[in-house]
Design an enzyme around this catalytic site. Structure first.
Site, PDB file in Angstrom:
ATOM      1  N   HIS A  98       0.825  -1.220   0.000  1.00 17.79           N
ATOM      2  CA  HIS A  98       0.000   0.000   0.000  1.00 17.79           C
ATOM      3  C   HIS A  98       0.859   1.270   0.000  1.00 17.79           C
ATOM      4  O   HIS A  98       0.503   2.275   0.599  1.00 17.79           O
ATOM      5  CB  HIS A  98      -0.951   0.044   1.197  1.00 17.79           C
ATOM      6  CG  HIS A  98      -1.971  -1.049   1.218  1.00 17.79           C
ATOM      7  ND1 HIS A  98      -3.228  -0.905   0.708  1.00 17.79           N
ATOM      8  CD2 HIS A  98      -1.928  -2.321   1.682  1.00 17.79           C
ATOM      9  CE1 HIS A  98      -3.909  -2.034   0.866  1.00 17.79           C
ATOM     10  NE2 HIS A  98      -3.141  -2.911   1.446  1.00 17.79           N
ATOM     11  N   ASN A 171     -10.436  -2.718   2.399  1.00 20.26           N
ATOM     12  CA  ASN A 171     -10.089  -2.735   0.978  1.00 20.26           C
ATOM     13  C   ASN A 171     -11.333  -2.477   0.141  1.00 20.26           C
ATOM     14  O   ASN A 171     -12.447  -2.460   0.669  1.00 20.26           O
ATOM     15  CB  ASN A 171      -9.510  -4.103   0.588  1.00 20.26           C
ATOM     16  CG  ASN A 171      -8.038  -4.254   0.951  1.00 20.26           C
ATOM     17  OD1 ASN A 171      -7.356  -3.277   1.246  1.00 20.26           O
ATOM     18  ND2 ASN A 171      -7.556  -5.474   0.916  1.00 20.26           N
ATOM     19  N   HIS A 362      -3.855   1.069  12.044  1.00 20.56           N
ATOM     20  CA  HIS A 362      -3.640  -0.218  12.724  1.00 20.56           C
ATOM     21  C   HIS A 362      -4.999  -0.876  12.924  1.00 20.56           C
ATOM     22  O   HIS A 362      -5.888  -0.288  13.555  1.00 20.56           O
ATOM     23  CB  HIS A 362      -2.944   0.049  14.063  1.00 20.56           C
ATOM     24  CG  HIS A 362      -2.767  -1.169  14.919  1.00 20.56           C
ATOM     25  ND1 HIS A 362      -2.775  -2.465  14.416  1.00 20.56           N
ATOM     26  CD2 HIS A 362      -2.567  -1.303  16.258  1.00 20.56           C
ATOM     27  CE1 HIS A 362      -2.594  -3.315  15.413  1.00 20.56           C
ATOM     28  NE2 HIS A 362      -2.474  -2.638  16.535  1.00 20.56           N
TER      29      HIS A 362
HETATM   30 FE1  HDE Z   1      -2.714  -4.805   5.329  1.00 18.57          FE
HETATM   31  N1  HDE Z   1      -0.935  -4.045   5.829  1.00 18.57           N
HETATM   32  N2  HDE Z   1      -2.101  -6.628   5.838  1.00 18.57           N
HETATM   33  N3  HDE Z   1      -4.477  -5.610   4.699  1.00 18.57           N
HETATM   34  N4  HDE Z   1      -3.359  -3.009   4.787  1.00 18.57           N
HETATM   35  C1  HDE Z   1      -0.547  -2.784   5.692  1.00 18.57           C
HETATM   36  O1  HDE Z   1       0.591  -1.465   7.269  1.00 18.57           O
HETATM   37  C2  HDE Z   1      -1.030  -6.906   6.590  1.00 18.57           C
HETATM   38  C3  HDE Z   1      -4.813  -6.922   4.712  1.00 18.57           C
HETATM   39  C4  HDE Z   1      -4.607  -2.666   4.383  1.00 18.57           C
HETATM   40  O2  HDE Z   1      -3.226   3.537   3.989  1.00 18.57           O
HETATM   41  C5  HDE Z   1       0.785  -2.491   6.322  1.00 18.57           C
HETATM   42  O3  HDE Z   1       0.939   0.765   7.496  1.00 18.57           O
HETATM   43  C6  HDE Z   1      -0.969  -8.309   6.905  1.00 18.57           C
HETATM   44  C7  HDE Z   1      -6.211  -7.095   4.515  1.00 18.57           C
HETATM   45  C8  HDE Z   1      -4.648  -1.272   4.019  1.00 18.57           C
HETATM   46  O4  HDE Z   1      -1.614   3.305   5.453  1.00 18.57           O
HETATM   47  C9  HDE Z   1       1.131  -3.820   7.008  1.00 18.57           C
HETATM   48  C10 HDE Z   1      -2.045  -8.865   6.284  1.00 18.57           C
HETATM   49  C11 HDE Z   1      -6.706  -5.833   4.365  1.00 18.57           C
HETATM   50  C12 HDE Z   1      -3.359  -0.801   4.234  1.00 18.57           C
HETATM   51  C13 HDE Z   1      -0.023  -4.697   6.587  1.00 18.57           C
HETATM   52  C14 HDE Z   1      -2.760  -7.805   5.631  1.00 18.57           C
HETATM   53  C15 HDE Z   1      -5.606  -4.918   4.472  1.00 18.57           C
HETATM   54  C16 HDE Z   1      -2.587  -1.905   4.712  1.00 18.57           C
HETATM   55  C17 HDE Z   1       1.805  -1.920   5.395  1.00 18.57           C
HETATM   56  C18 HDE Z   1      -2.453 -10.325   6.254  1.00 18.57           C
HETATM   57  C19 HDE Z   1      -8.154  -5.415   4.099  1.00 18.57           C
HETATM   58  C20 HDE Z   1      -2.856   0.602   3.969  1.00 18.57           C
HETATM   59  C21 HDE Z   1       1.928  -0.453   5.747  1.00 18.57           C
HETATM   60  C22 HDE Z   1      -2.796 -10.814   7.562  1.00 18.57           C
HETATM   61  C23 HDE Z   1      -9.030  -5.734   5.206  1.00 18.57           C
HETATM   62  C24 HDE Z   1      -3.054   1.490   5.148  1.00 18.57           C
HETATM   63  C25 HDE Z   1       1.115  -0.283   6.908  1.00 18.57           C
HETATM   64  C26 HDE Z   1      -2.587   2.886   4.845  1.00 18.57           C
HETATM   65  C27 HDE Z   1      -1.246  -1.807   5.087  1.00 18.57           C
HETATM   66  C28 HDE Z   1      -0.087  -5.975   6.977  1.00 18.57           C
HETATM   67  C29 HDE Z   1      -3.891  -8.030   4.841  1.00 18.57           C
HETATM   68  C30 HDE Z   1      -5.777  -3.507   4.323  1.00 18.57           C
HETATM   69  C31 HDE Z   1       2.502  -4.399   6.687  1.00 18.57           C
HETATM   70  C32 HDE Z   1       0.092  -9.004   7.742  1.00 18.57           C
HETATM   71  C33 HDE Z   1      -6.996  -8.422   4.502  1.00 18.57           C
HETATM   72  C34 HDE Z   1      -5.848  -0.489   3.522  1.00 18.57           C
HETATM   73  O5  HDE Z   1       1.121  -3.716   8.406  1.00 18.57           O
END
Ligand code: HDE
Length: 729
Positions: A98, A171, A362
């Protein structure tokens, strides 16, 4: 759980003057929210006299201090060193996923008191406007990549409630590729550019991604979404949003219910088509970011309604899928989406870095009344987000203006890099007497004290997936079944495009014979025809039959009948607000027609842009100068939603212009409404479109009726059923 009292001190965030939600007006939306006031404490207007970071006024910022006119630069030059060193440190690590995003401020307001469902105050007090900051993103690309990649979009909402921060980090698709967080690094390594050559940027169309998913059958449903036009939104304002996981709502009485969160766009769900998206990526890689920024600047505020799907605890096992499985939706036809409030984005950020880049979401930031479930993907996220913020923004990320809550923070956490708060007193531990016992715990009975939902857990420590997570294909088939003919065609074309980029025959074979054949025969056949990948005959030892490992299971017979009409975007909208229409003209353009088109579009809050061969002005048929909005070389057809060709003496000239002919053909090919007024039809003839039909979104007429036809066609958005092969582009 004991009943909670609701008399905790409240801090007004912003209030409307008691009007109903439907009557929310822009005056109240534009009222200062508590977050605007809070951010103002750190906002600096441009000043007059230049100074260094220590406040000393600078007399020369353009020449370094040298020993003689042509001599070496002196170490003593503290200003040079400060300026360059700060520049050297300007970047922070981009988000590992992202990374590419855009954000805006706004407000959320609930329509009615939902205290029967939750004690979260932002959902119980309809008079309150809760400030929000919303960031949209693509997942796979780097910070500078294109907005229009085929990808999932992040839809992350930070609510600054008077009980603390709630981040709904969702999402634009309601499911995910994997069921367990432990696979996330593998998924992301597979989709990111390949590690040996860092190719391709912001694209899943390469070997490692398809290798991984062909071995991960639980990805089948999400692949359908990503290969559909949902992965190519027209704008952020025309995307749905989803919390994805099942969460819990808890009310004052301690009663819990399952909930899925939805964002329903007021402008409807609208997409681009793939060829268009690829071209926009070159012509205007900032397409979505620009649209968001410009629409807010002109007062066309993007809006969504918050939707809830509520499932009673006793109904947890009533579905054919597991509510904890993030690869499943609850079809809206089974559990309707109740629309409970409105999100409006009404202010652009002042500084991209300080706000959009440093905002730290978070999934674990919740307020009382909202709680988690044991979805194993969500559980892993609860660890990952705090960790990534510590790495990316630093240990005091929560103190940054964009991240800090509106209510005061009192605890014994201290120090660390770049601490800004100055904590007074001797006491930084608990329990204490010297500090009067402060900061102290809040009694559980107080509504704004967070108490985790007391779910009973009793199980052995095991690394096993529940059998209830094993049907990977039924909802993929359901998605396919729910699409209209052209949506299915786009999905098949997308799979074919991606697989045609894959070099490994082995990978291509497995995608076909382990994923696609298990989703729908028609899909497998269409992709086979466009890729040359053979469908393995059942029982052929050369081509193993579709393997159906126990974890994936073959297509369940009843899945063939599953359908959820709510999933299709083949529905007319009820507004064309914010849509961009190209008006082709030139010297001698019909003055009356130009005025009528502009006025009618303005009345619909759509944007009409006059395009001519050059910038500056042209002279209309009445001899008056008309401002050109864009010169033809700067106005590709792909950035518009529709085209109007005007009559007048300019019409004949357009038929001789290669760029006008290309413009119209390309718009036709992308299914866009086209209107020719009066002699404007000459250009249609020059493009061999003279015979095109109104039902195909091509309108030929005089004045008002042609404009009405255009607006009706714009409500349909696109006409994808046109035969693409019929027109040269
Ligand atoms: Fe994320 N995801 N994600 N994700 N995600 C991040 O956090 C992660 C997942 C989503 O505009 C990270 O700040 C794991 C699902 C958005 O700043 C990180 C898993 C969904 C954003 C991270 C998922 C999301 C992130 C990277 C699997 C929809 C952007 C930078 C368990 C429900 C937020 C950050 C923004 C960002 C981890 C899967 C949505 C690495 C481990 C499912 C919208 O923490």
């Amino acid at each position: 759980m004991p009943k909670r009292s609701r008399d905790a001190a409240r801090r007004p965030i912003a209030r409307t003057s008691g009007q109903s939600a439907s009557a929310i007006d822009k005056t109240s939306l534009n009222a200062e929210t508590a977050k605007t006031t809070d951010l103002a404490l750190n906002t600096v207007e441009p000043g007059e006299a230049m100074s260094g970071n220590q406040g000393v006024k600078i007399s020369d910022d353009q020449n370094s201090l040298k020993a003689g006119l042509r001599g070496p630069t002196l170490m003593e030059d503290f200003h040079l060193r400060e300026k360059i060193t700060h520049f050297d440190h300007e970047r922070i690590p981009e988000r590992v996923v992202h990374a590419r995003g855009a954000a805006a401020h706004g407000v959320f307001q609930v329509y009615e008191d939902l205290s029967d469902l939750t004690m979260a105050r932002l959902l119980t007090d309809p008079s309150q406007l809760t400030p929000v900051f919303v960031r949209f993103s693509t997942v796979a690309g780097s910070r500078g990549s294109t907005d229009c990649a085929r990808d999932v979009r992040g839809f992350a909402v930070k609510f600054y409630t008077d009980e603390g921060i709630w981040d709904l980090v969702g999402n634009n698709m309601p499911v995910f590729f994997i069921q367990d967080a432990i696979k996330f690094p593998d998924l992301i390594h597979a989709v990111k550019p390949e590690p040996n050559n860092e190719i391709p940027q912001a694209a899943s169309a390469h070997d490692t991604f398809w290798d991984f998913v062909s071995l991960t059958p639980e990805s089948a449903h999400m692949l359908m979404w990503v290969m559909s036009d949902r992965a190519l939104p027209r704008s952020f304002a025309t995307m749905e949003g989803f919390g994805v996981h099942t969460f819990r709502l808890i009310n004052d009485a301690g009663e819990a219910r399952f909930v899925k969160f939805h964002w329903k766009p007021i402008k409807g769900v609208k997409s681009l088509v793939w060829d268009e998206a690829q071209k926009i990526s070159g012509k205007d890689p900032d397409f979505h970011r620009r649209d968001l920024f410009e629409s807010i600047e002109r007062g066309d505020y993007p809006e969504w309604e918050l939707g809830l799907q509520i499932v009673e605890e006793e109904d947890e096992f009533k579905f054919s899928f597991d509510l904890l499985d993030p690869t499943k939706i609850i079809p809206e036809e089974l559990v309707p989406v109740r629309r409970v409030g409105k999100l409006t984005l009404n202010r652009n950020a002042d500084n991209f870095f300080a706000e959009t880049e440093q905002v730290a979401f978070h999934a674990g930031h919740v307020v009382p009344g909202i709680d988690f479930t044991n979805d194993p993907l969500l559980q892993g996220r609860l660890f990952s987000y705090i960790d990534t913020q510590l790495r990316r923004v630093g240990p005091n990320f929560a103190e940054l203006p964009i991240n800090r809550p509106l209510n005061p923070v009192y605890n014994n956490q201290r120090d660390a890099m770049a601490r800004t708060v100055i904590n007074k007193g001797r006491v930084s531990y608990f329990p204490n007497r010297l500090g009067g016992g402060c900061p102290m715990h809040s009694p559980e009975q107080e509504a704004d004290a967070f108490v985790s939902y007391a779910e009973t857990i009793d199980g052995a420590k095991i690394r096993t997936r529940s059998e209830s997570f094993s049907d990977h294909f039924s909802q993929a088939t359901q998605f396919w079944n729910s699409m209209s003919d052209w949506e299915q065609e786009h999905i098949a074309e997308a799979f074919a495009f991606e697989l045609n980029q894959v070099e490994s025959e082995e990978v291509r074979h497995h995608v076909m014979n382990e994923l696609l054949v298990n989703i729908a025969d028609a899909l497998a056949e269409a992709v086979s025809a466009q890729t040359g990948i053979k469908i393995a005959p059942v029982g052929d030892p050369e081509h193993p039959t579709p393997s159906a490992p126990t974890a994936s299971g073959p297509l369940r017979p009843e899945a063939k009948e599953l359908s959820s009409p709510a999933l299709s975007q083949d529905k007319p909208g009820d507004t064309i607000k914010g849509r961009k229409i190209a008006i082709l003209g030139g010297d001698g353009v019909d003055a009356e027609q130009l005025k009528a088109v502009r006025d009618s579009l303005m009345a619909q809050e759509a944007l009409g842009e006059l395009i001519a061969a050059h910038a500056g002005t042209i002279t209309d048929s009445a001899g008056k100068p008309q401002k050109v909005n864009r010169a033809a070389p700067n106005a590709p057809s792909v950035i518009y939603d529709a085209v109007v060709v005007l009559g007048g003496s300019s019409a004949e000239a357009l038929t001789k212009s290669g760029s006008a002919i290309h413009f119209l053909n390309e718009a036709y090919r992308h299914g866009k409404p086209i209107a020719a007024i009066g002699d404007g039809s000459l250009l249609l003839d020059a493009c061999s479109l003279g015979g095109a039909k109104v039902q195909d979104g091509v309108i030929v007429g005089e004045g008002a009726n042609a404009i009405e036809g255009l607006i009706a066609a714009l409500l349909q958005h696109r006409f994808p059923r046109r035969l693409i092969a019929s027109v040269p582009a």
